[in-house]
Motif scaffolding. Sequence first.
Motif, PDB file in Angstrom:
ATOM      1  N   THR A  76       7.210  -1.642  -7.689  1.00  0.00           N
ATOM      2  CA  THR A  76       5.861  -1.754  -7.124  1.00  0.00           C
ATOM      3  C   THR A  76       5.825  -1.059  -5.772  1.00  0.00           C
ATOM      4  O   THR A  76       6.839  -0.571  -5.265  1.00  0.00           O
ATOM      5  CB  THR A  76       5.472  -3.234  -6.938  1.00  0.00           C
ATOM      6  N   ALA A  77       4.642  -1.032  -5.178  1.00  0.00           N
ATOM      7  CA  ALA A  77       4.454  -0.533  -3.814  1.00  0.00           C
ATOM      8  C   ALA A  77       3.506  -1.486  -3.093  1.00  0.00           C
ATOM      9  O   ALA A  77       2.687  -2.154  -3.728  1.00  0.00           O
ATOM     10  CB  ALA A  77       3.888   0.883  -3.821  1.00  0.00           C
ATOM     11  N   VAL A  78       3.626  -1.551  -1.771  1.00  0.00           N
ATOM     12  CA  VAL A  78       2.773  -2.433  -0.965  1.00  0.00           C
ATOM     13  C   VAL A  78       1.974  -1.588   0.013  1.00  0.00           C
ATOM     14  O   VAL A  78       2.545  -0.814   0.795  1.00  0.00           O
ATOM     15  CB  VAL A  78       3.596  -3.490  -0.212  1.00  0.00           C
ATOM     16  N   ALA A  79       0.652  -1.720  -0.034  1.00  0.00           N
ATOM     17  CA  ALA A  79      -0.231  -0.979   0.864  1.00  0.00           C
ATOM     18  C   ALA A  79      -0.217  -1.617   2.249  1.00  0.00           C
ATOM     19  O   ALA A  79       0.330  -2.701   2.459  1.00  0.00           O
ATOM     20  CB  ALA A  79      -1.647  -0.959   0.297  1.00  0.00           C
ATOM     21  N   VAL A  80      -0.865  -0.956   3.214  1.00  0.00           N
ATOM     22  CA  VAL A  80      -0.919  -1.457   4.587  1.00  0.00           C
ATOM     23  C   VAL A  80      -1.535  -2.842   4.642  1.00  0.00           C
ATOM     24  O   VAL A  80      -1.128  -3.698   5.441  1.00  0.00           O
ATOM     25  CB  VAL A  80      -1.707  -0.474   5.480  1.00  0.00           C
ATOM     26  N   ASP A  81      -2.525  -3.104   3.776  1.00  0.00           N
ATOM     27  CA  ASP A  81      -3.193  -4.408   3.779  1.00  0.00           C
ATOM     28  C   ASP A  81      -2.440  -5.481   3.008  1.00  0.00           C
ATOM     29  O   ASP A  81      -2.924  -6.603   2.847  1.00  0.00           O
ATOM     30  CB  ASP A  81      -4.620  -4.279   3.235  1.00  0.00           C
ATOM     31  N   HIS A 286      -6.292   2.689  11.408  1.00  0.00           N
ATOM     32  CA  HIS A 286      -5.805   2.169  10.127  1.00  0.00           C
ATOM     33  C   HIS A 286      -4.478   2.813   9.707  1.00  0.00           C
ATOM     34  O   HIS A 286      -4.202   2.978   8.520  1.00  0.00           O
ATOM     35  CB  HIS A 286      -6.845   2.374   9.021  1.00  0.00           C
ATOM     36  N   GLY A 287      -3.645   3.166  10.691  1.00  0.00           N
ATOM     37  CA  GLY A 287      -2.344   3.730  10.377  1.00  0.00           C
ATOM     38  C   GLY A 287      -2.383   5.139   9.833  1.00  0.00           C
ATOM     39  O   GLY A 287      -1.401   5.634   9.303  1.00  0.00           O
ATOM     40  N   GLU A 288      -3.541   5.817   9.948  1.00  0.00           N
ATOM     41  CA  GLU A 288      -3.709   7.130   9.323  1.00  0.00           C
ATOM     42  C   GLU A 288      -4.036   8.186  10.375  1.00  0.00           C
ATOM     43  O   GLU A 288      -4.918   8.013  11.208  1.00  0.00           O
ATOM     44  CB  GLU A 288      -4.830   7.061   8.286  1.00  0.00           C
ATOM     45  N   GLY A 289      -3.308   9.309  10.334  1.00  0.00           N
ATOM     46  CA  GLY A 289      -3.548  10.398  11.261  1.00  0.00           C
ATOM     47  C   GLY A 289      -4.750  11.219  10.847  1.00  0.00           C
ATOM     48  O   GLY A 289      -5.389  10.937   9.835  1.00  0.00           O
ATOM     49  N   THR A 526       2.905   3.125   7.151  1.00  0.00           N
ATOM     50  CA  THR A 526       2.829   1.677   7.043  1.00  0.00           C
ATOM     51  C   THR A 526       3.781   1.004   8.034  1.00  0.00           C
ATOM     52  O   THR A 526       4.744   1.627   8.496  1.00  0.00           O
ATOM     53  CB  THR A 526       3.192   1.202   5.622  1.00  0.00           C
ATOM     54  N   PRO A 527       3.550  -0.274   8.347  1.00  0.00           N
ATOM     55  CA  PRO A 527       4.484  -1.000   9.214  1.00  0.00           C
ATOM     56  C   PRO A 527       5.849  -1.223   8.581  1.00  0.00           C
ATOM     57  O   PRO A 527       6.781  -1.605   9.278  1.00  0.00           O
ATOM     58  CB  PRO A 527       3.778  -2.350   9.436  1.00  0.00           C
ATOM     59  N   TRP A 528       5.978  -1.000   7.263  1.00  0.00           N
ATOM     60  CA  TRP A 528       7.254  -1.272   6.603  1.00  0.00           C
ATOM     61  C   TRP A 528       8.132  -0.035   6.533  1.00  0.00           C
ATOM     62  O   TRP A 528       9.134  -0.013   5.839  1.00  0.00           O
ATOM     63  CB  TRP A 528       7.061  -1.826   5.185  1.00  0.00           C
ATOM     64  N   GLY A 529       7.750   1.038   7.231  1.00  0.00           N
ATOM     65  CA  GLY A 529       8.598   2.219   7.287  1.00  0.00           C
ATOM     66  C   GLY A 529       8.360   3.224   6.190  1.00  0.00           C
ATOM     67  O   GLY A 529       9.123   4.178   6.032  1.00  0.00           O
ATOM     68  N   THR A 530       7.290   3.045   5.412  1.00  0.00           N
ATOM     69  CA  THR A 530       6.965   3.983   4.349  1.00  0.00           C
ATOM     70  C   THR A 530       5.687   4.741   4.697  1.00  0.00           C
ATOM     71  O   THR A 530       5.067   4.498   5.728  1.00  0.00           O
ATOM     72  CB  THR A 530       6.796   3.248   3.005  1.00  0.00           C
ATOM     73  N   ALA A 531       5.290   5.667   3.818  1.00  0.00           N
ATOM     74  CA  ALA A 531       4.092   6.474   4.063  1.00  0.00           C
ATOM     75  C   ALA A 531       3.387   6.711   2.730  1.00  0.00           C
ATOM     76  O   ALA A 531       3.713   6.077   1.716  1.00  0.00           O
ATOM     77  CB  ALA A 531       4.476   7.793   4.730  1.00  0.00           C
ATOM     78  N   THR A 532       2.426   7.624   2.721  1.00  0.00           N
ATOM     79  CA  THR A 532       1.683   7.947   1.497  1.00  0.00           C
ATOM     80  C   THR A 532       1.842   9.428   1.175  1.00  0.00           C
ATOM     81  O   THR A 532       0.886  10.204   1.269  1.00  0.00           O
ATOM     82  CB  THR A 532       0.193   7.599   1.656  1.00  0.00           C
TER      83      THR A 532
END
Length: 546
Positions: A76-81, A286-289, A526-532
């Motif tokens: 699975t994956a976890v989004a920012v929210d 929202h964590g997005e550049g 994301t705060p968990w060290g991942t990105a999109t």
Amino acid sequence: MCCVALVILLTGCDTTGETDAVTPSASPSASPPPVAGAPVGGTLRWAIARPSAIGPTDAADDAAILIVDMLFDSLTAVAVDGTVRPRAAVRWRSADDGRTWRFTLRRGARYHDGTPVRPEDFAVSWGRTVARGVTGSHLQDVEGYRAVRAGRATRLAGVRALDDVTLEVRLNRPAMDLPALVAHPTLAPVPRGRGGAGRFARNPVGNGPYRMTEPWRSGAFIRVERDRRWRNGPRDSSAAHVGEIVFRIIDADGAYVAFQQGRIDVAPVPAGALRQAQRAYGSAEHGEGPGVVDNPLPALYFLAFAVDSPPWNDPDVRRALSRAIDRQALVDDQRDLALDPAYWIVPPALARIDRPACDSCMHLPSLATAAFRDAGVGEITLTIDSGAGHEQVAEQIRRDLADAGVTLTVRALPFEEYLSAMESGSLGLYRFGWRAQHPTAGSMLEAIVRSGAPWEPGDGANYGGYADARVDALLDRARREDSALERERLWARAEGRALRDQAVVPLFSLRQRTVVGARVRDLTITPWGTATPERVRLVAEPDIES
């Protein structure tokens, strides 16, 4: 493992204060040359620290987690929210009140070399991850975990393939939030017969949105390209989407200089450069550049006690210590770090619902003075590990306690000696840090206030022996609760109960600041060290210098 995280809670995070800005000086070394016939969509240039590894079983730091998440997909994956989304698994269901889970894998999914992704791959790679002991504590509730950690087995008894697309996971205790936990990048699958040291460690074959372009040889950069056959997420062949990412391995100061010179698209904001970066590039939302992305991290720095040893066996004394500390002054004193005062155990990055104020976490020196006096406490010893910046924190606490009529003695030990003393339970009052293993409030609370010391270092943080049956009962109820909202409420109640006992004294949480270039779109960090990486695109082709 999380013992590694203890060190980074003051020294290893890309954190930022607000002193003098970094300005361009000497030109950094040149970026790697573009590959002839580079993939459509352009090249994104991203500065990172040197990763510990680029394969799932050994990834133990932020840079490693980022790379592994690009190359591999977990179930699975976890989004920012906090929303859990399908990745390698398209659906899942539980039985036995959350003790048994079955994940259905996406049909037709393949690794970058064309090998099919099978449930058995998860079973083998998870066993290897636990055996290596670097990040395997994610699976500590899985049947057979202790046997693998102790070297008595190589496979987790609770993980097996039922058929070509179904993975079964059996747990020792319920965990209705397991779909969020198995999103961690280190729990990705590895192709059959791969995953050891040597070639795979330098050139891993994954199942994620990007694939290795060439082996990681020199350590100067890591180059990956978009995998057009990737099937575990949204497929978009738009030429605007990034075709290649070059990860430059460089220190934070050098990375920011390269960013200012237009040679890097994504870089950490180094200590002292926040205000200048925000003025020059703006603040992202929202964590997005593009702009400065300012993310809270799921990490807490706190004081802990041996709760059976005087005077820490008295909750009034523990609360007095908490009220004596001026957290805002402590954060202001750490000007080179990106910190937030902590008034709760669960950091803001993990809190999903509003929580009532923790009055014993407020700076109330008069109440602290009276409580110390009533308990006859005039001297306290605090143990820290030396050489990692903790002395500055201890000095501010010493000043606060002096204002409350208490003398603080600080005992600094070498890190290994400090860890050994903490794990043996021989310390009275000591500093500690914890970074949540998973993106849930429960992950933090299970580690810090669940009764029972960790059976292995890194499996938890409750070395002080705190135990409360009501807190454990609330955590148990949350584990069995199917409703995500109700789980959050139960976690909040458990946290409130533990803070009324002053199980620990929260001091501050951390932030991570990253600057994203103007030509970058749809890159969420994301705060968990991942990105999109599957969504990121460039609005203009870079002018790369050779």
